[in-house]
Design an enzyme around this catalytic site. Sequence first.
Site, PDB file in Angstrom:
ATOM      1  N   GLN A   1       5.800  -8.351 -11.091  1.00  0.00           N
ATOM      2  CA  GLN A   1       6.546  -7.109 -10.858  1.00  0.00           C
ATOM      3  C   GLN A   1       8.038  -7.414 -10.770  1.00  0.00           C
ATOM      4  O   GLN A   1       8.464  -8.211  -9.931  1.00  0.00           O
ATOM      5  CB  GLN A   1       6.066  -6.465  -9.552  1.00  0.00           C
ATOM      6  N   GLY A   2       8.846  -6.788 -11.619  1.00  0.00           N
ATOM      7  CA  GLY A   2      10.292  -6.987 -11.614  1.00  0.00           C
ATOM      8  C   GLY A   2      11.014  -5.809 -10.994  1.00  0.00           C
ATOM      9  O   GLY A   2      11.530  -4.945 -11.727  1.00  0.00           O
TER      10      GLY A   2
ATOM     11  N   SER B   1      12.764  -6.110  -7.266  1.00  0.00           N
ATOM     12  CA  SER B   1      13.870  -6.587  -6.425  1.00  0.00           C
ATOM     13  C   SER B   1      14.889  -7.383  -7.221  1.00  0.00           C
ATOM     14  O   SER B   1      14.554  -8.098  -8.169  1.00  0.00           O
ATOM     15  CB  SER B   1      13.331  -7.458  -5.284  1.00  0.00           C
TER      16      SER B   1
ATOM     17  N   SER C   1       6.775 -12.618  -7.480  1.00  0.00           N
ATOM     18  CA  SER C   1       5.534 -13.377  -7.302  1.00  0.00           C
ATOM     19  C   SER C   1       4.790 -13.506  -8.627  1.00  0.00           C
ATOM     20  O   SER C   1       4.718 -12.557  -9.414  1.00  0.00           O
ATOM     21  CB  SER C   1       4.633 -12.680  -6.280  1.00  0.00           C
TER      22      SER C   1
ATOM     23  N   GLU D   1       0.953  -0.175  -4.484  1.00  0.00           N
ATOM     24  CA  GLU D   1       1.291  -1.423  -3.797  1.00  0.00           C
ATOM     25  C   GLU D   1       1.086  -1.278  -2.301  1.00  0.00           C
ATOM     26  O   GLU D   1       0.682  -2.214  -1.616  1.00  0.00           O
ATOM     27  CB  GLU D   1       2.745  -1.808  -4.094  1.00  0.00           C
TER      28      GLU D   1
ATOM     29  N   GLU E   1      10.385  -1.218   8.892  1.00  0.00           N
ATOM     30  CA  GLU E   1      11.367  -0.210   9.288  1.00  0.00           C
ATOM     31  C   GLU E   1      11.490   0.875   8.217  1.00  0.00           C
ATOM     32  O   GLU E   1      11.578   2.078   8.529  1.00  0.00           O
ATOM     33  CB  GLU E   1      12.726  -0.876   9.536  1.00  0.00           C
TER      34      GLU E   1
END
Length: 411
Positions: free
Chosen positions: A134-135, A137, A169, A254, A394
Amino acid sequence: MSESSRNDTAEQAEFRQYCREWLAENKPSDPPVRLPQSALEIMTEPQLEYLQAWQKSAYEAGLVGCDYPKEVGGGGRKDCQRVANAEMIAARTPFLPNVIGLGMAAPTVFYHARDELKQRLLPRLFSGEDIWCQGFSEPGAGSDLASVQTFAERKGDKWLINGHKVWTSLAHFAEWMIILLRTDKSHKYDGLSYFVVPIRSALGKGVTVRPLIKITGETGFNEVIFEDLEVDDSYRLDELGKGWQVAMTTLLHERGAGELQSPRSGGMRSKSSHQISTSTLIDLARNTRRGEGVAADDPLLRDKIMEQMIYEKGFEQNQRRNRVQALTDHPMRLALQNKLLASENAQQISELAMEIAGAGSSLYLSDENAPAGGQWPLSYMNSFGMTIAAGTSEVQRNILGERVLGMPKSK
């Protein structure tokens, strides 16, 4: 009859029995190598090969991709993936390595890709032959995902991609990446588009993958550099500028929406895997020496373990709400709750295990005297990433408060 099977439909009950019988006969033997605690920490080719062989076997038996239509490589069943997941967890099978593919890429591709692309990509995703990453961040865009700057410039029916993704990852093994890209610099949200891109075939030809070594010594994370990677427009999902909406499909899955994914726990109880649950806490307490007795003799520790068991049981019961239509009217309500509680639960269990192990908790994987083979310190260090990945705790609380409960936005 187990609680999970009480409300099975006739199809689910028949499928559950089939899963149990097949798993009893086909559960693989202990692997020849030590396995990581999750798919996101796979580091070596032997680890991956063992787990890919297991996923392919489970897929060919009909235990993976159950709920997807047959025309895209699925099993054509209705609400049966959760049955297969539960039975694999109960049988303590190895985890499925293509966790990002099954949990995030598959539903996104299924809901947003062209039919030809679904039929091409999904069968090999389900079988585990093609690993996905997964791209999302970037160095300057994590929790504020809409600020991604990796840019795709249009050249006719092609796109040139330039930029930098991080915390990726499985990129070191991945054939494909789901990726959120900026296609218009003048709009924050409407300037985003969503693609699937082949990265393994492009290594050294527009794609560079650099492993990131964590405090645990594992290299599951990577950074991925794009330099004029050319991809066809057919790899774009949904309309141009609709990337943010497509990304929400990915993020909901996710964070736990739906059952179109792999089991996230389980694992064979052996030298090569480690199950994080209160049952393993009890085993640890019973086998950790304390003076003339064992840690389980300590009434304060027993009380803490009992509190953890209550928390875990409450979480299991809360997940049953996913099957109540009236409670799933808001797509984020239960998904975000489950993600938040599951990640914090794993952190609490690991922290309590360190307390139970006492001085032994300082012994790591390479020490033959380490309790549980040193897996608990590994769990403890990894648990902090779980409350950050897919949005920090958060962030999850803010979204639940503002978008589900209707509370005022924080300033």
